[in-house]
Design an enzyme around this catalytic site. Structure first.
Site, PDB file in Angstrom:
ATOM      1  N   GLY A 221      47.798  18.761  54.988  1.00 41.29           N
ATOM      2  CA  GLY A 221      48.267  19.791  55.922  1.00 41.29           C
ATOM      3  C   GLY A 221      49.831  20.351  55.755  1.00 41.29           C
ATOM      4  CB  THR A 222      52.138  20.350  53.034  1.00 38.14           C
ATOM      5  OG1 THR A 222      51.107  20.554  52.270  1.00 38.14           O
ATOM      6  CG2 THR A 222      52.388  18.795  52.664  1.00 38.14           C
ATOM      7  N   GLY A 223      50.825  22.841  53.971  1.00 37.72           N
ATOM      8  CA  GLY A 223      50.725  24.303  54.076  1.00 37.72           C
ATOM      9  C   GLY A 223      50.793  24.646  55.517  1.00 37.72           C
ATOM     10  CB  CYS A 224      48.508  23.809  58.380  1.00 37.14           C
ATOM     11  SG  CYS A 224      47.046  23.659  57.517  1.00 37.14           S
TER      12      CYS A 224
ATOM     13  CB  THR B  90      50.447  16.529  50.557  1.00 41.83           C
ATOM     14  OG1 THR B  90      49.556  16.233  49.674  1.00 41.83           O
ATOM     15  CG2 THR B  90      51.817  15.741  49.686  1.00 41.83           C
TER      16      THR B  90
ATOM     17  CE  LYS C 226      51.514  27.472  50.895  1.00 40.24           C
ATOM     18  NZ  LYS C 226      50.568  27.157  52.195  1.00 40.24           N
TER      19      LYS C 226
HETATM   20  N1  LIG Z   1      55.562  15.973  47.182  1.00 42.81           N
HETATM   21  C1  LIG Z   1      56.181  16.897  47.668  1.00 42.81           C
HETATM   22  N2  LIG Z   1      57.524  16.747  47.860  1.00 42.81           N
HETATM   23  C2  LIG Z   1      58.416  17.752  48.563  1.00 42.81           C
HETATM   24  N3  LIG Z   1      57.721  18.855  49.201  1.00 42.81           N
HETATM   25  C3  LIG Z   1      56.503  19.340  48.868  1.00 42.81           C
HETATM   26  C4  LIG Z   1      55.515  18.323  48.261  1.00 42.81           C
HETATM   27  N4  LIG Z   1      54.144  18.503  48.270  1.00 42.81           N
HETATM   28  C5  LIG Z   1      54.312  20.039  48.818  1.00 42.81           C
HETATM   29  N5  LIG Z   1      55.601  20.047  49.212  1.00 42.81           N
HETATM   30  C6  LIG Z   1      56.129  21.345  49.985  1.00 42.81           C
HETATM   31  O1  LIG Z   1      55.225  21.660  50.877  1.00 42.81           O
HETATM   32  C7  LIG Z   1      54.885  22.946  51.304  1.00 42.81           C
HETATM   33  C8  LIG Z   1      53.292  23.202  51.197  1.00 42.81           C
HETATM   34  O2  LIG Z   1      53.143  23.433  49.838  1.00 42.81           O
HETATM   35  P1  LIG Z   1      51.691  22.936  49.335  1.00 42.81           P
HETATM   36  O3  LIG Z   1      51.484  23.676  47.901  1.00 42.81           O
HETATM   37  O4  LIG Z   1      51.519  21.712  49.324  1.00 42.81           O
HETATM   38  O5  LIG Z   1      50.807  23.879  50.166  1.00 42.81           O
HETATM   39  P2  LIG Z   1      49.113  23.739  50.613  1.00 42.81           P
HETATM   40  O6  LIG Z   1      48.450  23.596  49.446  1.00 42.81           O
HETATM   41  O7  LIG Z   1      48.889  25.178  51.222  1.00 42.81           O
HETATM   42  O8  LIG Z   1      49.052  22.769  51.650  1.00 42.81           O
HETATM   43  P3  LIG Z   1      47.892  22.216  52.401  1.00 42.81           P
HETATM   44  O9  LIG Z   1      46.362  22.830  51.679  1.00 42.81           O
HETATM   45  O10 LIG Z   1      47.946  20.723  52.023  1.00 42.81           O
HETATM   46  O11 LIG Z   1      48.018  22.543  53.862  1.00 42.81           O
HETATM   47  C9  LIG Z   1      55.737  23.798  50.206  1.00 42.81           C
HETATM   48  O12 LIG Z   1      57.050  23.919  50.655  1.00 42.81           O
HETATM   49  C10 LIG Z   1      55.960  22.748  49.103  1.00 42.81           C
HETATM   50  O13 LIG Z   1      56.961  23.038  48.417  1.00 42.81           O
HETATM   51  C1  LIG Z   2      41.142  23.164  59.219  1.00 43.59           C
HETATM   52  C2  LIG Z   2      41.928  23.430  58.235  1.00 43.59           C
HETATM   53  N1  LIG Z   2      42.879  24.460  57.911  1.00 43.59           N
HETATM   54  C3  LIG Z   2      43.522  24.206  56.853  1.00 43.59           C
HETATM   55  C4  LIG Z   2      43.466  23.202  56.049  1.00 43.59           C
HETATM   56  C5  LIG Z   2      44.218  23.252  54.622  1.00 43.59           C
HETATM   57  O1  LIG Z   2      44.886  22.073  54.444  1.00 43.59           O
HETATM   58  C6  LIG Z   2      42.539  22.255  56.267  1.00 43.59           C
HETATM   59  N2  LIG Z   2      42.420  21.052  55.322  1.00 43.59           N
HETATM   60  N3  LIG Z   2      41.972  22.168  57.367  1.00 43.59           N
END
Ligand SMILES: Nc1ncnc2c1ncn2[C@@H]1O[C@H](COP(=O)(O)OP(=O)(O)OP(=O)(O)O)[C@@H](O)[C@H]1O
Ligand SMILES: Cc1ncc(CO)c(N)n1
Length: 259
Positions: free
Chosen positions: A206-209, A204, A173
């Protein structure tokens, strides 16, 4: 109704972890189940405490789920210690779980460590090889391949090197890089890019979750992996675009806006 299980940590502030996963699965019209690996005391400004579940209790939760309502897909998020990881891997094997999406959660959006170094090793050895796809962000992909990632070329190299190590598909990502939000899926052949405009939204959390649970939902629905990632990213982008603004730090998405 399709059933999706999340194995992850609780985020009491509701934006990430188990809470984000359950919201995502529910708005996809699916039945959500949860095995909780740890309670976190966190909010949009940071992670202030972690209380891990006993590994045997994680195993007991998995027995209860799999012996009764078999999930069509499983999403794995924060797993925090090596013993918990080993129990999860053993139970997933025992029940021959399918459509496993592993989000190798190591650091929270706010920068706090969510995984110990010993747990990182167990994650790589035991859990990542079980994933149909794994979904590291840039810092996680750097930790997994041992190299800095600064651009799309680096992402491609990292995806191949991680995929060869784990034997499965890798979605790196690109949320942490600048410019368009580019994610790269490598599934053994030519890599495939998923590109969305960067949304000017600092919220942002929780975007990854959210993305990994949406992928699990699409796999549960029977879509092939590439299509599942495409749909999940479209959902995530809408939820981010909705512009919810809660809390004093990096706030949560509007999970209801995505479908
Ligand atoms: N500002 C943004 N605009 C559009 N898409 C975004 C943006 N920020 C993140 N994304 C998308 O969100 C998704 C999650 O990516 P990210 O790299 O933020 O994951 P992450 O760091 O594991 O997330 P988190 O730790 O916040 O749960 C990907 O599809 C990424 O491209
Ligand atoms: C519990 C939990 N899982 C995943 C993340 C990653 O964003 C978070 N902040 N908290």
């Amino acid at each position: 109704m399709k059933k999706v299980l999340t194995i992850a940590g609780s985020d009491c502030s509701g934006g990430a972890g188990i809470q984000a996963d359950i919201k995502t699965i529910t708005v996809h019209g699916m039945y959500a189940m949860s095995v909780i690996t740890a309670l976190t005391a966190q909010n949009t400004t940071g992670v202030y405490g972690i209380f891990e579940a006993a590994p045997e209790f994680v195993g007991q939760q998995m027995d209860c789920v799999f012996s009764d309502i078999r999930p069509d897909a499983v999403k794995i998020g924060m797993v925090s210690n090596a013993d918990i990881i080993r129990v999860i891997a053993r139970k997933l094997r025992e029940y021959a779980a399918e459509n496993i999406v592993v989000d190798p959660v190591m650091v929270s959006t706010s920068g706090s460590a969510l995984l110990s170094p010993a747990a990182q090793e167990a994650l790589v050895e035991e859990l990542l090889p079980m994933g149909r796809v794994i979904t590291p962000n840039i810092p996680e992909a750097e930790a997994l391949c041992g190299k800095k990632i600064e651009n799309r070329r680096d992402m491609r190299r990292a995806a191949e090197s991680i995929g060869e190590k784990t034997g499965g598909a890798v979605l790196i990502k690109g949320g942490h890089l600048e410019g368009e939000a580019c994610d790269l899926l490598w599934d053994g052949g030519e890599p495939c890019w998923f590109i969305a405009p960067r949304i000017e939204n600092p919220n942002t959390h929780g975007t990854g979750c959210t993305l990994s649970s949406a992928i699990a939902c699409a796999l549960a629905a029977g879509y092939p992996l590439g299509e599942a990632v495409k749909r999940a990213k479209a959902y995530l982008t809408k939820a981010l675009k909705a512009g919810l603004d809660l809390g004093k730090g990096s706030g949560p998405l509007n999970h209801m806006a995505g479908v």
